[in-house]
Design a protein around this motif. Sequence first.
Motif, PDB file in Angstrom:
ATOM      1  N   UNK A  50       0.824  -1.155   0.071  1.00  0.00           N
ATOM      2  CA  UNK A  50       0.119  -0.134  -0.164  1.00  0.00           C
ATOM      3  C   UNK A  50       0.747   1.342  -0.111  1.00  0.00           C
ATOM      4  N   UNK A  51       0.242   2.247  -0.521  1.00  0.00           N
ATOM      5  CA  UNK A  51       0.783   3.668  -0.528  1.00  0.00           C
ATOM      6  C   UNK A  51      -0.316   4.469  -0.027  1.00  0.00           C
ATOM      7  N   UNK A  52      -0.224   4.515   1.505  1.00  0.00           N
ATOM      8  CA  UNK A  52      -1.303   5.488   1.883  1.00  0.00           C
ATOM      9  C   UNK A  52      -2.600   4.565   1.714  1.00  0.00           C
ATOM     10  N   UNK A  53      -3.610   5.149   1.509  1.00  0.00           N
ATOM     11  CA  UNK A  53      -4.798   4.342   1.315  1.00  0.00           C
ATOM     12  C   UNK A  53      -5.114   3.519   0.002  1.00  0.00           C
ATOM     13  N   UNK A  54      -3.954   3.690  -1.204  1.00  0.00           N
ATOM     14  CA  UNK A  54      -3.948   3.309  -2.357  1.00  0.00           C
ATOM     15  C   UNK A  54      -3.185   1.701  -2.252  1.00  0.00           C
ATOM     16  N   UNK A  55      -4.094   0.861  -2.580  1.00  0.00           N
ATOM     17  CA  UNK A  55      -3.497  -0.696  -2.529  1.00  0.00           C
ATOM     18  C   UNK A  55      -2.779  -0.837  -3.773  1.00  0.00           C
ATOM     19  N   UNK A  56      -1.559  -1.328  -4.095  1.00  0.00           N
ATOM     20  CA  UNK A  56      -0.924  -1.204  -5.162  1.00  0.00           C
ATOM     21  C   UNK A  56      -0.822  -2.663  -5.609  1.00  0.00           C
ATOM     22  N   UNK A  57      -0.384  -3.682  -4.544  1.00  0.00           N
ATOM     23  CA  UNK A  57      -0.598  -5.265  -4.768  1.00  0.00           C
ATOM     24  C   UNK A  57      -1.747  -5.681  -3.582  1.00  0.00           C
ATOM     25  N   UNK A  58      -2.552  -6.405  -4.174  1.00  0.00           N
ATOM     26  CA  UNK A  58      -3.630  -7.065  -3.410  1.00  0.00           C
ATOM     27  C   UNK A  58      -3.634  -8.414  -3.257  1.00  0.00           C
ATOM     28  N   UNK A  59      -2.913  -8.782  -2.194  1.00  0.00           N
ATOM     29  CA  UNK A  59      -2.774 -10.244  -1.932  1.00  0.00           C
ATOM     30  C   UNK A  59      -2.200 -11.045  -3.254  1.00  0.00           C
ATOM     31  N   UNK A  60      -1.099 -10.496  -3.769  1.00  0.00           N
ATOM     32  CA  UNK A  60      -0.557 -10.926  -5.000  1.00  0.00           C
ATOM     33  C   UNK A  60      -0.102 -12.510  -4.457  1.00  0.00           C
ATOM     34  N   UNK A  61      -0.284 -13.337  -5.655  1.00  0.00           N
ATOM     35  CA  UNK A  61       0.124 -14.513  -5.803  1.00  0.00           C
ATOM     36  C   UNK A  61       0.648 -15.111  -7.121  1.00  0.00           C
ATOM     37  N   UNK A  62       2.110 -15.044  -7.149  1.00  0.00           N
ATOM     38  CA  UNK A  62       2.626 -15.689  -8.342  1.00  0.00           C
ATOM     39  C   UNK A  62       4.060 -16.127  -8.183  1.00  0.00           C
ATOM     40  N   UNK A  63       4.530 -17.068  -9.203  1.00  0.00           N
ATOM     41  CA  UNK A  63       5.996 -17.549  -8.950  1.00  0.00           C
ATOM     42  C   UNK A  63       6.537 -17.640 -10.407  1.00  0.00           C
ATOM     43  N   UNK A  64       7.840 -17.716 -10.261  1.00  0.00           N
ATOM     44  CA  UNK A  64       8.841 -17.726 -11.430  1.00  0.00           C
ATOM     45  C   UNK A  64       9.901 -18.860 -11.336  1.00  0.00           C
ATOM     46  N   UNK A  65      10.151 -19.832 -12.221  1.00  0.00           N
ATOM     47  CA  UNK A  65      10.869 -20.807 -11.914  1.00  0.00           C
ATOM     48  C   UNK A  65      12.369 -20.658 -12.537  1.00  0.00           C
ATOM     49  N   UNK A  66      13.156 -21.111 -12.051  1.00  0.00           N
ATOM     50  CA  UNK A  66      14.560 -21.070 -12.370  1.00  0.00           C
ATOM     51  C   UNK A  66      14.943 -20.707 -13.905  1.00  0.00           C
ATOM     52  N   UNK A  67      15.526 -19.983 -14.614  1.00  0.00           N
ATOM     53  CA  UNK A  67      15.847 -19.647 -15.658  1.00  0.00           C
ATOM     54  C   UNK A  67      14.581 -19.112 -16.466  1.00  0.00           C
ATOM     55  N   UNK A  68      13.404 -19.151 -15.991  1.00  0.00           N
ATOM     56  CA  UNK A  68      12.209 -18.647 -16.477  1.00  0.00           C
ATOM     57  C   UNK A  68      12.460 -17.169 -16.878  1.00  0.00           C
ATOM     58  N   UNK A  69      11.812 -16.600 -18.215  1.00  0.00           N
ATOM     59  CA  UNK A  69      11.756 -15.282 -18.452  1.00  0.00           C
ATOM     60  C   UNK A  69      10.308 -14.853 -18.620  1.00  0.00           C
ATOM     61  N   UNK A  70      10.076 -14.043 -17.681  1.00  0.00           N
ATOM     62  CA  UNK A  70       8.716 -13.243 -17.253  1.00  0.00           C
ATOM     63  C   UNK A  70       8.540 -12.250 -17.587  1.00  0.00           C
TER      64      UNK A  70
END
Length: 278
Positions: free
Chosen positions: A34-54
């Motif tokens: 959050x930045x103040x009342x602004x929620x920029x990331x909202x319970x974000x789930x994601x993953x990246x594998x070794x060597x992966x380009x995302x």
Amino acid sequence: MQQSESQSTGAVGARSEQEPSNGEIVRFDQVVKRYGSNVVLNELDFSVAPGERVTLIGPSGSGKTTILRLLMTLESIDGGVIWVNGEPLSHMRRGGKLVKANETHLRRARKSIGMVFQQFNLFPNMSVRKNVTEGPVHSLGVAKDEANQRAEDLLDLVGLSDKIDAHPTQLSGGQQQRVAIARALAMRPQILLLDEVTSALDPELVAGVLDVLRNIAQTTDITMLCVTHEMSFARDVSHRVLMFDEGQVAEEGPPERIFGDPQEERTKSFLKAVLENG
């Protein structure tokens, strides 16, 4: 309202056994920013594998750059846990639970991560050689001869071996950005973060920088997370593209599907706007 440290620690402690699998080099687990009342990331789930380009795409303000800044520990999270190489980045272990990381933990954890920013951030009073060798010598304890050889190899990789003794003020913007890429790689990161690395360049300089990054993607096994509005570059280098909107992943998939057959209306409208403006 932001959680207090004790509130955050308690919630984290309850999840401290849910560590990433061996197939993940990066994992965001219910991350809130959050930045103040602004929620920029909202319970974000994601993953990246070794060597992966995302590649992360989406409108301005959707949280893409915040993700990179959190991984570089330039920002702190307000909830959840960030994991790198199976170890907590945003937290550290204490008494069988995870508590907020201190600066010593953060310095150690971010050694496996390098970042290239929109602005080049080179040291103007140092030569190109010195810009590339300074970090490995003083932060990693690499011998000067080894750091010099590594700098020569990397500057050859980015097409600037003839500029090794020049100063940043003698280089074009595109050349400075290529030095910044070499400098990031000199730290031998496992994960390379790229934040709109062509946005500050004149249009005729963009292609050279993108060609360098394509070459790195094709010739190394480094994990890459890239924020860009260069859709052709994202299509060329990515294993996976994530479309962000309002702090969440709206859609993800291989580039051929995201760009060729997007499923979500938000993705379709964003790509239409970007391609029309491009």
